[in-house]
Write a protein that holds these residues in place. Structure first.
Motif, PDB file in Angstrom:
ATOM      1  N   LEU A   5       0.825  -1.331   0.092  1.00 45.54           N
ATOM      2  CA  LEU A   5       0.015   0.002  -0.046  1.00 45.54           C
ATOM      3  C   LEU A   5       0.858   1.267   0.223  1.00 45.54           C
ATOM      4  CD1 LEU A   5      -2.629   1.412   0.344  1.00 45.54           C
ATOM      5  CD2 LEU A   5      -2.382   1.037   2.857  1.00 45.54           C
ATOM      6  N   LEU A   6       0.541   2.254  -0.784  1.00 43.38           N
ATOM      7  CA  LEU A   6       1.500   3.292  -0.950  1.00 43.38           C
ATOM      8  C   LEU A   6       0.409   4.557  -0.439  1.00 43.38           C
ATOM      9  CD1 LEU A   6       2.686   3.118  -4.813  1.00 43.38           C
ATOM     10  CD2 LEU A   6       3.731   2.075  -2.495  1.00 43.38           C
ATOM     11  N   LEU A   7       0.967   5.236   0.804  1.00 41.65           N
ATOM     12  CA  LEU A   7       0.361   6.660   1.130  1.00 41.65           C
ATOM     13  C   LEU A   7       0.716   7.606   0.686  1.00 41.65           C
ATOM     14  CD1 LEU A   7      -0.314   4.739   4.834  1.00 41.65           C
ATOM     15  CD2 LEU A   7      -1.748   4.779   2.730  1.00 41.65           C
ATOM     16  N   ALA A  13      -2.349  13.140  -3.127  1.00 41.92           N
ATOM     17  CA  ALA A  13      -3.493  12.345  -3.447  1.00 41.92           C
ATOM     18  C   ALA A  13      -2.832  10.978  -3.996  1.00 41.92           C
ATOM     19  CB  ALA A  13      -4.106  12.895  -4.534  1.00 41.92           C
ATOM     20  N   ALA A  14      -3.524  10.100  -4.477  1.00 35.69           N
ATOM     21  CA  ALA A  14      -3.123   8.854  -4.916  1.00 35.69           C
ATOM     22  C   ALA A  14      -2.397   9.118  -6.258  1.00 35.69           C
ATOM     23  CB  ALA A  14      -4.372   7.851  -4.957  1.00 35.69           C
ATOM     24  N   LEU A  20       5.216   6.025  -9.322  1.00 34.48           N
ATOM     25  CA  LEU A  20       6.093   4.979  -8.160  1.00 34.48           C
ATOM     26  C   LEU A  20       5.349   3.779  -8.385  1.00 34.48           C
ATOM     27  CD1 LEU A  20       8.242   4.187  -6.148  1.00 34.48           C
ATOM     28  CD2 LEU A  20       6.665   4.939  -4.580  1.00 34.48           C
ATOM     29  N   GLN A  21       3.996   3.681  -8.541  1.00 37.75           N
ATOM     30  CA  GLN A  21       3.125   2.519  -8.558  1.00 37.75           C
ATOM     31  C   GLN A  21       3.367   1.736 -10.029  1.00 37.75           C
ATOM     32  OE1 GLN A  21      -1.002   3.468  -8.620  1.00 37.75           O
ATOM     33  NE2 GLN A  21      -1.647   1.183  -8.843  1.00 37.75           N
ATOM     34  N   PHE A  28       4.867  -6.297  -7.003  1.00 35.02           N
ATOM     35  CA  PHE A  28       3.801  -6.084  -6.147  1.00 35.02           C
ATOM     36  C   PHE A  28       2.285  -6.056  -6.493  1.00 35.02           C
ATOM     37  CE2 PHE A  28       7.777  -4.331  -4.398  1.00 35.02           C
ATOM     38  CZ  PHE A  28       7.926  -5.271  -3.233  1.00 35.02           C
ATOM     39  N   ASN A  29       1.317  -6.428  -5.637  1.00 35.27           N
ATOM     40  CA  ASN A  29       0.055  -6.018  -5.962  1.00 35.27           C
ATOM     41  C   ASN A  29      -0.051  -4.628  -5.290  1.00 35.27           C
ATOM     42  OD1 ASN A  29      -2.627  -5.924  -6.678  1.00 35.27           O
ATOM     43  ND2 ASN A  29      -3.096  -7.230  -4.974  1.00 35.27           N
ATOM     44  N   VAL A  30      -0.063  -3.424  -6.062  1.00 35.84           N
ATOM     45  CA  VAL A  30       0.068  -2.250  -5.547  1.00 35.84           C
ATOM     46  C   VAL A  30      -1.299  -1.526  -5.307  1.00 35.84           C
ATOM     47  CG1 VAL A  30       1.221   0.030  -5.660  1.00 35.84           C
ATOM     48  CG2 VAL A  30       2.284  -1.801  -6.464  1.00 35.84           C
ATOM     49  N   HIS A  31      -1.428  -1.021  -4.240  1.00 33.08           N
ATOM     50  CA  HIS A  31      -2.822  -0.359  -3.739  1.00 33.08           C
ATOM     51  C   HIS A  31      -2.391   1.145  -3.438  1.00 33.08           C
ATOM     52  CE1 HIS A  31      -4.975  -4.351  -2.868  1.00 33.08           C
ATOM     53  NE2 HIS A  31      -3.624  -4.740  -2.736  1.00 33.08           N
ATOM     54  N   THR A  32      -3.390   2.126  -3.889  1.00 33.64           N
ATOM     55  CA  THR A  32      -3.151   3.333  -3.487  1.00 33.64           C
ATOM     56  C   THR A  32      -4.930   3.955  -2.842  1.00 33.64           C
ATOM     57  OG1 THR A  32      -3.757   4.164  -5.511  1.00 33.64           O
ATOM     58  CG2 THR A  32      -1.433   3.925  -4.823  1.00 33.64           C
ATOM     59  N   LEU A  33      -4.725   5.034  -1.965  1.00 36.21           N
ATOM     60  CA  LEU A  33      -5.941   5.542  -1.762  1.00 36.21           C
ATOM     61  C   LEU A  33      -5.778   6.871  -1.691  1.00 36.21           C
ATOM     62  CD1 LEU A  33      -5.863   6.194   1.677  1.00 36.21           C
ATOM     63  CD2 LEU A  33      -5.932   3.673   1.659  1.00 36.21           C
ATOM     64  N   ASN A  34      -7.095   7.604  -1.558  1.00 36.30           N
ATOM     65  CA  ASN A  34      -7.119   9.047  -1.203  1.00 36.30           C
ATOM     66  C   ASN A  34      -7.660   9.383   0.108  1.00 36.30           C
ATOM     67  OD1 ASN A  34      -6.165  10.609  -3.831  1.00 36.30           O
ATOM     68  ND2 ASN A  34      -8.092   9.505  -4.831  1.00 36.30           N
ATOM     69  N   PHE A  35      -6.906   9.707   1.023  1.00 41.44           N
ATOM     70  CA  PHE A  35      -7.318  10.118   2.316  1.00 41.44           C
ATOM     71  C   PHE A  35      -8.380  11.046   2.195  1.00 41.44           C
ATOM     72  CE2 PHE A  35      -2.840   9.478   3.841  1.00 41.44           C
ATOM     73  CZ  PHE A  35      -3.286   8.133   4.321  1.00 41.44           C
TER      74      PHE A  35
END
Length: 234
Positions: A5-7, A13-14, A20-21, A28-35
């Motif tokens: 997970l990338l924060l 923002a994501a 980088l993702q 990797f199985n890369v995840h991102t999210l917006n806070f």
């Protein structure tokens, strides 16, 4: 493939992590999210807080049926990741932080907040204001900035990562900083490293604070090594 997970950081923002993702998706199985409140995601009813952003991570993990995940956190994202590991150690594997500010006090918060005045940003760096407008639409970037300033002031008065709490974070952690970062010092990064019981410290040469100025190829290499199956702390 392992999940990673990338924060993103404050005002980020994501989307800022997409370059980088793309570099990491082969391994990797890369995840991102917006806070909440960032990247166009709906504003929360209350203020920006680390607890709120940690809840966003837990919700993402539950939605994707992930019991545990490794995390790379840039700047504020690293602070949220460590706070999550403090509160929910079973949900976090390893953590790699870059340019995360650990030295929070009323004085340091006041210094940071001086740079978060929407009117002055619009006047002095309109190009940056335009970037923020595109990044956070339909939310108003000015509101994102004001809430971020409020969060920093709160953090200055009530820091969550302290010499009492850091030793309770037992997951493997790599704290890193650029040698030319004008927001985060090597001293405060080393301070965090000394208080984390299972940590390593890394300094990136010729590296400033903005993620856009980081050598992503080098960062990719370090992340692959740290989060790899045979990764060891040095």
């Amino acid at each position: 493939m392992p999940d990673l997970l990338l924060l993103h950081g404050a005002l980020g923002a994501a989307s800022t992590l997409h370059p980088l993702q793309q570099l990491l998706e082969a391994d990797f199985n890369v995840h991102t999210l917006n806070f909440r409140g960032h990247g166009g995601r709906q504003m929360p009813q209350g203020p920006f807080r680390m607890e709120l952003f940690a809840e966003d991570i837990l919700r993402h993990l539950d939605q994707h049926q992930l019991q545990q995940v490794d995390i790379f956190g840039y700047s504020m994202g690293g602070y949220v990741a460590l706070y999550l590991a403090l509160q929910h150690p079973d949900r976090v594997g390893r953590i790699f932080t870059l340019a995360t500010k650990f030295a929070w006090s009323p004085e340091t918060a006041a210094k940071e907040v001086k740079m978060l005045q929407p009117e002055k940003v619009q006047e002095k760096v309109p190009a940056f204001a335009a970037v923020l407008a595109r990044r956070h639409q339909p939310n108003e970037w000015q509101e994102v900035m004001r809430r971020t300033a409020d969060m920093m002031q709160h953090l200055g008065s009530y820091p969550m990562l302290t010499e009492e709490t850091l030793p309770r974070i037992l997951v493997p952690v790599r704290v890193s900083v650029g040698d030319r970062d004008n927001m985060v010092s090597l001293q405060e990064t080393a301070w965090a490293y000394r208080h984390l019981p299972n940590a390593s410290l890394q300094v990136f040469p010729d590296t400033h604070h903005p993620l856009e100025k980081v050598n992503l190829g080098q960062l990719q290499h370090e992340l692959r090594q740290f989060f790899g199956k045979d990764a060891v702390l040095v």
